[in-house]
Design a protein around this motif. Structure first.
Motif, PDB file in Angstrom:
ATOM      1  N   GLU A   1      -9.263   0.821   3.152  1.00 14.72           N
ATOM      2  CA  GLU A   1      -8.052   0.094   3.549  1.00 14.72           C
ATOM      3  C   GLU A   1      -8.018  -1.287   2.893  1.00 14.72           C
ATOM      4  OE1 GLU A   1      -6.893  -0.089   7.635  1.00 14.72           O
ATOM      5  OE2 GLU A   1      -7.727   1.878   8.089  1.00 14.72           O
ATOM      6  N   THR A   2      -9.168  -1.935   2.826  1.00 12.23           N
ATOM      7  CA  THR A   2      -9.233  -3.250   2.188  1.00 12.23           C
ATOM      8  C   THR A   2      -8.909  -3.140   0.699  1.00 12.23           C
ATOM      9  OG1 THR A   2     -10.835  -4.109   3.778  1.00 12.23           O
ATOM     10  CG2 THR A   2     -10.766  -5.181   1.613  1.00 12.23           C
ATOM     11  N   PHE A   3      -9.464  -2.149   0.033  1.00  7.60           N
ATOM     12  CA  PHE A   3      -9.180  -1.976  -1.392  1.00  7.60           C
ATOM     13  C   PHE A   3      -7.734  -1.556  -1.629  1.00  7.60           C
ATOM     14  CE2 PHE A   3     -13.516  -2.704  -2.187  1.00  7.60           C
ATOM     15  CZ  PHE A   3     -13.693  -2.840  -3.562  1.00  7.60           C
ATOM     16  N   GLU A   4      -7.145  -0.805  -0.709  1.00 10.82           N
ATOM     17  CA  GLU A   4      -5.735  -0.419  -0.855  1.00 10.82           C
ATOM     18  C   GLU A   4      -4.849  -1.649  -0.929  1.00 10.82           C
ATOM     19  OE1 GLU A   4      -4.022   2.246  -1.360  1.00 10.82           O
ATOM     20  OE2 GLU A   4      -5.513   3.813  -1.116  1.00 10.82           O
ATOM     21  N   THR A   5      -5.139  -2.647  -0.106  1.00 11.28           N
ATOM     22  CA  THR A   5      -4.341  -3.876  -0.101  1.00 11.28           C
ATOM     23  C   THR A   5      -4.757  -4.836  -1.203  1.00 11.28           C
ATOM     24  OG1 THR A   5      -4.008  -3.709   2.304  1.00 11.28           O
ATOM     25  CG2 THR A   5      -3.620  -5.852   1.292  1.00 11.28           C
ATOM     26  N   ASN A   6      -6.051  -5.158  -1.251  1.00 14.65           N
ATOM     27  CA  ASN A   6      -6.526  -6.225  -2.140  1.00 14.65           C
ATOM     28  C   ASN A   6      -6.552  -5.850  -3.613  1.00 14.65           C
ATOM     29  OD1 ASN A   6      -6.953  -7.432   0.309  1.00 14.65           O
ATOM     30  ND2 ASN A   6      -9.120  -7.843   0.006  1.00 14.65           N
ATOM     31  N   VAL A   7      -6.758  -4.569  -3.913  1.00 13.19           N
ATOM     32  CA  VAL A   7      -6.901  -4.143  -5.309  1.00 13.19           C
ATOM     33  C   VAL A   7      -5.770  -3.225  -5.746  1.00 13.19           C
ATOM     34  CG1 VAL A   7      -8.414  -3.055  -7.013  1.00 13.19           C
ATOM     35  CG2 VAL A   7      -9.413  -4.322  -5.092  1.00 13.19           C
TER      36      VAL A   7
ATOM     37  N   THR B   1       0.823  -1.213   0.000  1.00 11.38           N
ATOM     38  CA  THR B   1       0.000   0.000   0.000  1.00 11.38           C
ATOM     39  C   THR B   1       0.851   1.256   0.000  1.00 11.38           C
ATOM     40  OG1 THR B   1      -0.175   0.227   2.430  1.00 11.38           O
ATOM     41  CG2 THR B   1      -1.750  -1.233   1.335  1.00 11.38           C
ATOM     42  N   LYS B   2       2.186   1.104   0.001  1.00  7.47           N
ATOM     43  CA  LYS B   2       3.102   2.248   0.044  1.00  7.47           C
ATOM     44  C   LYS B   2       3.972   2.271  -1.204  1.00  7.47           C
ATOM     45  CE  LYS B   2       1.714   3.115   4.292  1.00  7.47           C
ATOM     46  NZ  LYS B   2       0.787   4.239   4.567  1.00  7.47           N
ATOM     47  N   GLN B   3       3.869   3.320  -1.999  1.00 10.34           N
ATOM     48  CA  GLN B   3       4.622   3.396  -3.244  1.00 10.34           C
ATOM     49  C   GLN B   3       6.126   3.403  -3.010  1.00 10.34           C
ATOM     50  OE1 GLN B   3       2.753   3.198  -6.095  1.00 10.34           O
ATOM     51  NE2 GLN B   3       4.719   2.761  -7.065  1.00 10.34           N
ATOM     52  N   ASP B   4       6.572   4.082  -1.968  1.00 10.61           N
ATOM     53  CA  ASP B   4       8.013   4.114  -1.665  1.00 10.61           C
ATOM     54  C   ASP B   4       8.533   2.721  -1.336  1.00 10.61           C
ATOM     55  OD1 ASP B   4       8.015   6.818  -2.078  1.00 10.61           O
ATOM     56  OD2 ASP B   4       8.055   7.367   0.044  1.00 10.61           O
ATOM     57  N   SER B   5       7.750   1.956  -0.604  1.00 12.30           N
ATOM     58  CA  SER B   5       8.139   0.601  -0.245  1.00 12.30           C
ATOM     59  C   SER B   5       8.215  -0.284  -1.485  1.00 12.30           C
ATOM     60  CB  SER B   5       7.136   0.015   0.758  1.00 12.30           C
ATOM     61  OG  SER B   5       7.472  -1.313   1.103  1.00 12.30           O
ATOM     62  N   ILE B   6       7.262  -0.130  -2.389  1.00 16.32           N
ATOM     63  CA  ILE B   6       7.260  -0.910  -3.631  1.00 16.32           C
ATOM     64  C   ILE B   6       8.485  -0.572  -4.474  1.00 16.32           C
ATOM     65  CG2 ILE B   6       6.058  -1.264  -5.828  1.00 16.32           C
ATOM     66  CD1 ILE B   6       3.417  -0.888  -4.309  1.00 16.32           C
ATOM     67  N   LYS B   7       8.797   0.706  -4.587  1.00 13.57           N
ATOM     68  CA  LYS B   7       9.960   1.121  -5.387  1.00 13.57           C
ATOM     69  C   LYS B   7      11.264   0.577  -4.808  1.00 13.57           C
ATOM     70  CE  LYS B   7      12.307   5.043  -7.515  1.00 13.57           C
ATOM     71  NZ  LYS B   7      13.631   4.446  -7.250  1.00 13.57           N
ATOM     72  N   ALA B   8      11.389   0.658  -3.474  1.00 13.00           N
ATOM     73  CA  ALA B   8      12.604   0.158  -2.824  1.00 13.00           C
ATOM     74  C   ALA B   8      12.750  -1.342  -3.062  1.00 13.00           C
ATOM     75  CB  ALA B   8      12.554   0.461  -1.329  1.00 13.00           C
TER      76      ALA B   8
ATOM     77  N   LEU C   1       5.777 -13.235 -10.492  1.00 10.89           N
ATOM     78  CA  LEU C   1       5.303 -12.342  -9.438  1.00 10.89           C
ATOM     79  C   LEU C   1       3.997 -12.907  -8.910  1.00 10.89           C
ATOM     80  CD1 LEU C   1       5.108  -9.691  -7.786  1.00 10.89           C
ATOM     81  CD2 LEU C   1       3.974  -8.666  -9.788  1.00 10.89           C
ATOM     82  N   VAL C   2       3.954 -13.183  -7.609  1.00  9.25           N
ATOM     83  CA  VAL C   2       2.728 -13.688  -6.977  1.00  9.25           C
ATOM     84  C   VAL C   2       2.153 -12.601  -6.075  1.00  9.25           C
ATOM     85  CG1 VAL C   2       1.668 -15.479  -5.567  1.00  9.25           C
ATOM     86  CG2 VAL C   2       3.643 -16.038  -7.007  1.00  9.25           C
ATOM     87  N   ASN C   3       1.030 -12.048  -6.476  1.00 14.08           N
ATOM     88  CA  ASN C   3       0.351 -11.030  -5.661  1.00 14.08           C
ATOM     89  C   ASN C   3      -0.599 -11.724  -4.704  1.00 14.08           C
ATOM     90  OD1 ASN C   3       1.350  -8.435  -6.662  1.00 14.08           O
ATOM     91  ND2 ASN C   3       0.414  -9.040  -8.610  1.00 14.08           N
TER      92      ASN C   3
ATOM     93  N   MET D   1      -2.478  -3.783  -8.360  1.00 17.04           N
ATOM     94  CA  MET D   1      -2.249  -2.927  -9.525  1.00 17.04           C
ATOM     95  C   MET D   1      -0.879  -2.256  -9.461  1.00 17.04           C
ATOM     96  SD  MET D   1      -5.948  -1.056  -9.905  1.00 17.04           S
ATOM     97  CE  MET D   1      -7.419  -1.953 -10.427  1.00 17.04           C
ATOM     98  N   ALA D   2      -0.528  -1.771  -8.278  1.00 20.06           N
ATOM     99  CA  ALA D   2       0.752  -1.076  -8.109  1.00 20.06           C
ATOM    100  C   ALA D   2       1.931  -2.017  -8.324  1.00 20.06           C
ATOM    101  CB  ALA D   2       0.827  -0.439  -6.716  1.00 20.06           C
ATOM    102  N   MET D   3       1.811  -3.251  -7.823  1.00 16.26           N
ATOM    103  CA  MET D   3       2.896  -4.218  -7.988  1.00 16.26           C
ATOM    104  C   MET D   3       3.077  -4.605  -9.449  1.00 16.26           C
ATOM    105  SD  MET D   3       4.510  -4.917  -5.186  1.00 16.26           S
ATOM    106  CE  MET D   3       5.299  -6.467  -5.630  1.00 16.26           C
ATOM    107  N   CYS D   4       1.978  -4.825 -10.152  1.00 11.09           N
ATOM    108  CA  CYS D   4       2.076  -5.197 -11.570  1.00 11.09           C
ATOM    109  C   CYS D   4       2.711  -4.076 -12.385  1.00 11.09           C
ATOM    110  CB  CYS D   4       0.691  -5.536 -12.121  1.00 11.09           C
ATOM    111  SG  CYS D   4      -0.005  -7.073 -11.474  1.00 11.09           S
TER     112      CYS D   4
END
Length: 301
Positions: free
Chosen positions: A106-112, A61-68, A84-86, A116-119
């Protein structure tokens, strides 16, 4: 541990012990794939690191964490990622009329949005490897899972997103698999649950709601490692022509877990069948009887 020449790599989100992600990591590792296991708190992954897996901190749910995480993976793999397994997800059991929208977000931030952000973030590494994306969805995406409207909606969004993503990435040689997951053993029953508000219209059947909170852990529930073995086997299988993927090789749709076969079969009959079964199985039929009795009592007064 460094990656061996020619060794496949897999990044899995949500690998906290006791869940599907953890079981998938162990199974991929057993099959000789270099596993990059992630969790919001990497300290819980210490045993996996001892086995030789790479463990990284990741909050989807954190863009900075995903980028790192992306940058670390790119350095580790030389700019490639085979799978990649989401998997990271959040449960949400609450009547639709009692929801709190901040909780829903909060649920949509994680589940959806996390999926999308990871892909989007890891597309370059997957394209370089002509890799595979596995999005862990749920039978809830296509079933009227009573008191799970928010969760159903989030998984339904993942299914629709994945279908389109599959076509968009096809020219680049990247495959997208959707895991239609049924009831699988996890730690969900041990986590804090939402409660019914005092003014909920479902207070009349609060015991039904309480039972529903742990339904997935008490109804045809499949062992996590059994599910993981099946999914990993399919993920590492050979490519077959489009028309044969439902039966042979690596599928576009993976159905497993409790109730998976029955739900798949029911899709051939129309949604009335699942409506009929779940209305009674969950216990909502009891509320209908109570309301009718209340109406009769009013007429007698």
């Amino acid at each position: 541990m460094s990656i061996k020449p020619g060794q496949k790599t897999v990044l899995i989100t949500g690998c906290t012990p006791g869940g599907i992600g953890h079981a998938l990591a162990l199974e991929f590792h057993a099959k000789g794939v270099h596993v990059i296991a992630t969790a919001r708190n990497p300290a819980v992954l210490s045993e996996m690191a001892d086995l030789g897996m790479t463990t990284l901190q990741l909050d989807v749910t954190k863009q900075d964490s995903i980028k790192a995480c992306h940058d670390e993976v790119a350095k580790l793999t030389g700019g490639r990622l085979d799978i990649l397994v989401n998997n990271a997800g959040r449960t949400h059991t609450h009547p639709a009329t009692d929801i709190d929208l901040d909780d829903v977000r909060e649920t949509f931030e994680t589940n959806v949005f996390g999926v999308m952000a990871m892909c989007a973030a890891f597309a370059d590494l997957l394209i370089a490897a002509k890799g595979l994306i596995i999005n862990i969805a749920s039978l809830a995406a296509i079933t009227p899972y009573v008191f799970g409207s928010v969760y159903c909606a989030s998984k339904g969004a993942v299914v629709s997103y994945s279908r389109t993503l599959r076509l968009e990435l096809k020219p680049f040689g990247v495959r997208v698999m959707v895991a239609m997951t049924g009831t699988v053993r996890s730690q969900i029953a041990s986590k804090p649950h939402r409660t019914l508000p005092e003014n909920s219209i479902y207070q009349r059947i609060k015991e039904v709601f309480q039972k529903r909170l742990t339904f997935s852990q008490n109804n045809a529930t499949v062992d996590t490692h059994v599910y993981a073995r099946k999914l990993v086997s399919k993920a590492l299988s050979y490519e077959s022509p489009l028309l044969l993927r439902a039966w042979f090789g690596r599928p576009d749709w993976f159905w497993a877990g409790g109730w998976a076969r029955g739900v798949w079969f029911s899709t051939w009959f129309g949604e009335w069948l699942l409506d009929f079964v779940l209305y009674r199985m969950i216990g909502i039929k009891k509320l209908e009887r109570i309301l009718k009795e209340e109406e009769q009592q009013k007429k007698l007064k």
